[in-house]
Design an enzyme around this catalytic site. Sequence first.
Site, PDB file in Angstrom:
ATOM      1  N   ASP A   4       0.817  -1.208   0.000  1.00  0.00           N
ATOM      2  CA  ASP A   4       0.000   0.000   0.000  1.00  0.00           C
ATOM      3  C   ASP A   4       0.851   1.259   0.000  1.00  0.00           C
ATOM      4  OD1 ASP A   4      -2.358  -1.335  -0.107  1.00  0.00           O
ATOM      5  OD2 ASP A   4      -2.981  -0.927   1.949  1.00  0.00           O
ATOM      6  N   GLY A   5       1.990   1.235   0.717  1.00  0.00           N
ATOM      7  CA  GLY A   5       2.857   2.415   0.756  1.00  0.00           C
ATOM      8  C   GLY A   5       3.382   2.778  -0.615  1.00  0.00           C
ATOM      9  N   THR A  41      -9.365   3.017   7.506  1.00  0.00           N
ATOM     10  CA  THR A  41      -9.038   1.700   8.049  1.00  0.00           C
ATOM     11  C   THR A  41      -7.634   1.654   8.633  1.00  0.00           C
ATOM     12  OG1 THR A  41      -8.279   0.946   5.868  1.00  0.00           O
ATOM     13  CG2 THR A  41     -10.575   0.531   6.434  1.00  0.00           C
ATOM     14  N   ALA A  42      -6.927   2.781   8.620  1.00  0.00           N
ATOM     15  CA  ALA A  42      -5.544   2.799   9.109  1.00  0.00           C
ATOM     16  C   ALA A  42      -5.481   3.397  10.518  1.00  0.00           C
ATOM     17  CB  ALA A  42      -4.681   3.582   8.108  1.00  0.00           C
TER      18      ALA A  42
END
Length: 308
Positions: free
Chosen positions: A73-74, A184-185
């Site tokens: 994701d990053g 969601t983080a």
Amino acid sequence: MTSELRVSAVGLVLHPTKSVEQSVDTIVASARGRPIRVLARPGDRDRVPAEVGIVSEAAFVREVDGVIALGGDGTMLGAMRLMIERPVPVLGINHGNLGFLVEVTPAGLPAALARLAAGDFTIEQHACLEVDGVALEARFGFNDVVLSRVGRAGAVSVDLTVNDVDYGYYRADAVVVATPTGSTAYNYAAGGPVLSPSSGAVVVTPVAPISGVSRPIVLGAEDKVALTVAPDSAPVAVDVDGTQGGGAGRGDRLTVTVRPEGGQVVRLSAREYASRSRVKLSLLDLPLRPDQLIELIPAELRRRATEA
């Protein structure tokens, strides 16, 4: 559903440390014999074959029609931020761990490239937060903007203004402003709500609040959010999508606005992607009933388990 995407140049964004060379070779082989250039930036020169063109970052942003992000994701978020002024479709290949944005595994890359060539995909628009008011190295966040204390002493103390109306103040370890994607983080870990991607909302969540506003506030995409560092605040660090953006001092005012279509993500199967996201959320803290979990197991795996 099909989409038409004419690509003359595809850009590669590589995870800085993970081994992604096999996926790069697959992409290069797929482009071979087609009128498609594969481009990378100078920092990745030693990690790509000679067939990949090396161009400056400015030329990369100017010339690519699509981007393939190889990492987690990053890496995906970095690719989207890179193209913020000229959004193009970004396909994520998951060389990471628990990814919410990336959809395709390295093993599934050849099939994904074939579907891209056939136009068998959709484009998912993603909102982006834009931060102004102080000098920052990173100003755009597809997940979140976080104001946190530097070190363990004191607390972040900021005043919240929405559309030039005072809403109160926060005194906490940190304050998170998150998009639906980023909900969601850190926002979720801090007790904030999970926002539907279709909501177009923004959530402001305090982390370990001491006084002031103690609960998350959900705002609309058109609202102008401002956070002003109070005189009694500890030094504040500003992180954007987990990247250190800079700092803010007492009296500094940060404004956060939304770009509704800041980035484009390639989706090959929105339904399968949503199912995987449900599994990942259930692993975090959204338990599903056993019959609901079974529904999320691919049919082929269910069949094998039954035959075993």
